[in-house]
Scaffold this motif. Structure first.
Motif, short mmCIF file in Angstrom:
data_model
loop_
_atom_site.label_atom_id
_atom_site.label_comp_id
_atom_site.label_asym_id
_atom_site.label_seq_id
_atom_site.Cartn_x
_atom_site.Cartn_y
_atom_site.Cartn_z
N ASN A 4 46.53 47.74 29.22
CA ASN A 4 46.55 47.08 30.56
C ASN A 4 46.93 45.58 30.34
O ASN A 4 46.67 44.92 29.70
CB ASN A 4 44.59 47.25 31.05
N LYS A 113 33.44 50.26 41.78
CA LYS A 113 35.22 49.81 41.90
C LYS A 113 34.88 48.39 42.69
O LYS A 113 35.66 47.55 42.26
CB LYS A 113 35.72 50.64 42.76
N LYS A 162 39.94 54.05 39.28
CA LYS A 162 41.43 53.53 39.04
C LYS A 162 42.46 53.75 40.09
O LYS A 162 43.16 53.05 40.30
CB LYS A 162 41.79 54.66 37.83
N HIS A 163 42.11 54.86 41.13
CA HIS A 163 43.17 55.04 41.92
C HIS A 163 42.46 55.17 43.47
O HIS A 163 43.30 55.95 44.24
CB HIS A 163 43.95 56.33 41.69
N THR A 180 42.91 45.42 38.71
CA THR A 180 42.21 46.51 37.90
C THR A 180 41.82 46.08 36.61
O THR A 180 42.65 45.70 35.87
CB THR A 180 42.82 47.75 38.21
N LEU A 183 40.01 49.23 31.08
CA LEU A 183 39.06 50.17 31.46
C LEU A 183 38.87 50.67 29.86
O LEU A 183 39.79 51.46 29.32
CB LEU A 183 39.30 51.12 32.26
#
Length: 302
Positions: A4, A113, A162-163, A180, A183
């Protein structure tokens, strides 16, 4: 495979952090005080995390234990994970803040999230979001969640974390907008190693010996390339600097020189980061952290 972009832990070749709570209740448990075993004294948590930050420990890891169960004997850091991370973000400056690990099947993924985005922004991008499928069957009926399908639920929740924005209607957005976080996964979360390597940014491996980790790191590198491999040591740092390494479940009892030797062995095995857990420590936590900062960290944090 690349990590990431915002993974600050991946910028270090090897680093040392702490696992909260910064307490040594396991070493000094006294049943006459009326506090159940495994419930730490959080009185000094504010000053101790600030000390860890000041001394240069690279990350602070918090657990996700919704309900204290005496049969497990571990209440973790007591406070709710994301609430506590927001607090920690406000009283520290540099130390990374990691979860080890949030149990996704027991949490509403959109709120995970949002909570992660909040901590990420408040901490200036210091969050590492460790996630897991969970391993305490007693918790699942309380949340009306099926234990046996937790692997599938983990994948579904992770997809939202994630999305999720891609499923929102035009004009809708999740605030605050934030990068983000990296993870990481604890264990395999009921998935295959290949799936974990492809879909996660790092691995939170269970404690073990350097030889244990060498085997696991080989597996991880095969499926995940150079993504971070993290584990933990339950430490009892004794006063005698020359004390030999004595192994106990999940960790070691040793002096400063033995700890340096153990961490070098972990590094040699391919481990990227070790979080030190002090609940077995017989010396005061502040003393142990200061000695590690003075004599151990300079060997690794350069």
């Amino acid at each position: 495979m690349t990590t990431n972009t915002f993974d600050k832990l991946a910028q270090h070749t090897f680093s040392v952090g702490v696992e909260l709570p910064l307490d040594n209740d396991w070493a000094h448990f006294d049943a006459t005080k009326g506090t159940p075993f495994g419930v730490p004294d959080m009185t000094e948590h504010h000053s101790r995390i600030q000390l860890a930050d000041k001394l240069g420990f690279k990350a602070a890891w918090v657990r996700d234990v919704p309900v204290y169960d005496p049969s497990f004997g571990d209440a973790a850091q007591v406070f709710e994970t994301f609430t506590y991370l927001g607090y920690l973000a406000g009283i520290t400056d540099n130390i990374l803040l990691g979860t080890a690990a949030v149990v996704l099947p027991l949490r509403q993924p959109w709120l995970v999230k949002k909570a992660a985005a909040t901590v990420q922004q408040l901490s200036n991008d210091r969050l590492i979001l460790g996630v897991a499928s969970g391993d305490r069957p007693v918790e699942y009926p309380l949340f009306d969640v099926d234990f046996d399908s937790r692997g599938e639920q983990f994948r579904q929740s992770l997809e939202i974390v994630k999305h999720g924005e891609s499923s929102l209607k035009p004009g809708m957005s999740l605030l605050p907008r934030s990068t983000t976080p990296p993870l990481y996964v604890a264990g395999l979360a009921q998935q295959s190693p290949q799936w974990v390597g492809e879909n996660m940014d790092g691995w939170l491996a269970y404690p073990g010996t350097p030889n244990d980790h060498a085997k696991r790191v080989e597996l991880w590198r095969n499926v995940a390339g150079n993504k971070p491999y993290v584990s933990f040591i339950h430490l009892n740092l004794v006063e005698d600097d020359e004390a030999p390494i004595k192994r106990h479940r999940f960790g070691v009892e040793t002096g400063v020189n033995g700890l340096i030797k153990e961490l070098n062995a972990m590094k040699e095995a391919g481990v990227d980061h070790i979080g030190l857990h002090f609940r077995r420590n017989t010396q005061p936590v502040e003393v142990a952290m200061q000695r590690i900062a003075d004599y151990v960290l300079p060997n690794f944090h350069k």
